[in-house]
Design an enzyme around this catalytic site. Structure first.
Site, short mmCIF file in Angstrom:
data_model
loop_
_atom_site.label_atom_id
_atom_site.label_comp_id
_atom_site.label_asym_id
_atom_site.label_seq_id
_atom_site.Cartn_x
_atom_site.Cartn_y
_atom_site.Cartn_z
N CYS A 78 -7.75 -14.10 22.05
CA CYS A 78 -6.41 -14.64 22.24
C CYS A 78 -6.36 -16.13 21.90
O CYS A 78 -5.36 -16.79 22.19
CB CYS A 78 -5.93 -14.41 23.68
SG CYS A 78 -6.96 -15.17 24.95
N ASN A 114 -8.96 -1.02 30.00
CA ASN A 114 -8.10 -0.78 28.84
C ASN A 114 -8.88 -0.27 27.63
O ASN A 114 -8.52 0.75 27.02
CB ASN A 114 -7.36 -2.07 28.50
CG ASN A 114 -6.33 -1.91 27.41
OD1 ASN A 114 -5.47 -1.04 27.47
ND2 ASN A 114 -6.41 -2.77 26.40
N PHE A 158 -15.49 -8.51 30.03
CA PHE A 158 -14.10 -8.90 30.33
C PHE A 158 -13.22 -7.64 30.24
O PHE A 158 -12.18 -7.62 29.59
CB PHE A 158 -13.59 -9.98 29.38
CG PHE A 158 -14.49 -11.18 29.26
CD1 PHE A 158 -14.41 -12.22 30.17
CD2 PHE A 158 -15.42 -11.26 28.23
CE1 PHE A 158 -15.25 -13.33 30.05
CE2 PHE A 158 -16.25 -12.37 28.10
CZ PHE A 158 -16.16 -13.41 29.02
#
Length: 440
Positions: free
Chosen positions: A393, A304, A299
């Protein structure tokens, strides 16, 4: 099933805080959720709905306030559904979220972290660099509303500011509404997406009909006057284009790793730039790759975490389901002079036969959406990474996946803690480290 509501005010003590930020009380043996009430408080409330399992109530008066109660900064608190915890001191917000994380790990995953880490902090205001704002022309008010939906109704809140939006965008809401009201397609602009980079501010107007020449001129003038880039999106995310053809996409930097990322304003990026930078640094610290060691980043988005790991010397393979984000990750690797491998794959399917999944890796990074990484955990027995860093999250799916890693795959949960990614909301972002039991 909802029942007939008895609105008679009642006095009650608040025992706890629910995962969504409401106070929890017990009245005659039944659970009552009281909006805006805090643990330890004595309040007067009124029921707004009654169900078989619980009742819901609104706060009428605080008789005995909690020492953690603060005055909400935003005048729209209580109506706007964007924030639910502005009445709770920031430190207490993080403590409550840490409690929810550990409760989920214990109850759902049947695991207890060996260490409970201090929360990763960040700014409490002006932090939100990505947001999707609703738009609605309301004839009774004689104007266009721009903002988030109301807390208790599927309507747009009447907002003239937002204290959590980054880049000063929160002060532009009335001006954005006035701009849209002046357009010939005012009723055909359902949303505006906000994207704030380190170098520029972008407003993406979703347009269901083509703007007229006069509309385009007004949009361009607004962008020039307000120093924002105006983009138009007639269809899906891939149709978003800048009004000025020479307007570049926004960028953000991770200074600690000397990295610069280009992203489109409709791309997913972590909303809190400061916390994101600290989360990336923490993930690299926890994985601690030696030069040349393999790390698999599932993912991976637009790279990032991948590129920071590559900068630290790891041999990185990133995998993501969104082909456009993978393209951006590859371009960002080139932009930063790094070698990293990226693949497109549906990580909710069985990926074990794929070539990148048939190698060994020293480290694994997971940064899944709310649904978690359950399917991807099927790769773990073959990959056998020594360390797994899980960025979550949603505490419930992290807890479920933690249970799988610990009870089925032989890992120990070395530590876990929350990150202050979404201050004043009930949203919980966290990071956890799993280490193989037979390691070393």
């Amino acid at each position: 099933m909802s029942r007939r509501v008895d609105p008679t005010p009642f006095e009650v003590g608040i025992l706890d805080l629910a995962h969504d930020g409401r106070g929890v009380a017990r009245v005659e043996g039944k659970t009552v959720f009281v909006a805006d009430a805090l643990p330890g408080e004595r309040v007067i409330a009124s029921r707004v709905s009654q169900r078989r399992s619980h009742d819901e109530a609104e706060l009428l008066e605080v008789l005995q306030p909690s020492p953690d109660r603060v005055t909400p900064r935003c005048p729209h608190f209580g109506t706007c559904g964007g924030c639910s915890l502005q009445h709770l001191a920031p430190a207490a917000q993080l403590a409550a979220k840490q409690d929810v994380l550990h409760e989920n790990l214990h109850r759902i995953g049947r695991v207890v972290p060996e260490a409970s880490w201090e929360p990763i902090p960040g700014p409490s205001w002006g932090y939100r660099r990505k947001a999707r704002l609703g738009v609605r022309k309301v004839d009774k008010k004689g104007r266009v509303l721009v903002g988030f939906r109301e807390r208790r109704a599927p309507l747009l809140a009447d907002m003239d500011s937002c204290a959590v939006l980054a880049g000063g965008i929160g002060d532009m809401l009335p001006a954005i509404g006035a701009l849209i009201a002046s357009l010939s397609i005012a009723r055909r602009v359902p949303q505006v997406e906000v994207a704030v980079g380190d170098d520029r501010r972008v407003l993406v107007f979703r347009v269901l009909d083509p703007p007229s020449a006069d509309d385009l001129a007004q949009l361009a003038q607004f962008g020039k006057t307000r120093a924002v880039d105006v983009w138009l999106q007639p269809g899906g995310n891939e149709t978003a284009r800048p009004l000025a053809e020479d307007a570049p996409p926004p960028h953000y930097r991770l200074e600690e790793f000397d990295l610069e990322f280009e992203f489109l304003p409709t791309d997913f990026v972590q909303v809190n730039a400061v916390v994101n930078a600290r989360a990336v640094a923490r993930a690299v610290e926890l994985l601690a790759p030696n030069p040349g060691q393999g790390v698999l980043d599932l993912f991976c988005g637009l790279g990032n975490f991948s590129l920071a790991l590559a900068r630290a010397g790891a041999r990185v393979c990133g995998v993501e389901g969104d082909a456009a984000l993978v393209q951006r990750a590859r371009a960002n690797a080139v932009r930063n002079g790094l070698e990293a491998e990226f693949h497109v794959a549906n990580l909710f399917d069985d990926c074990r036969p794929l070539p990148w999944a048939r190698r060994g890796y020293d480290g694994l990074l997971l940064d899944p959406p709310r649904a978690g990484a359950e399917a991807a955990l099927g790769l773990v027995p073959a990959l056998r990474p020594a360390r797994i860093v899980y960025v979550s999250c949603h505490p419930g799916t992290l807890a479920r996946d933690a249970g799988i890693l610990v009870h089925e795959h032989g890992y120990r949960l070395s530590g876990a803690g929350v990150m202050d990614m979404f201050p004043h909301t009930a949203h919980i972002e966290s990071i956890a480290l799993f280490e193989r039991q037979d390691r070393g």
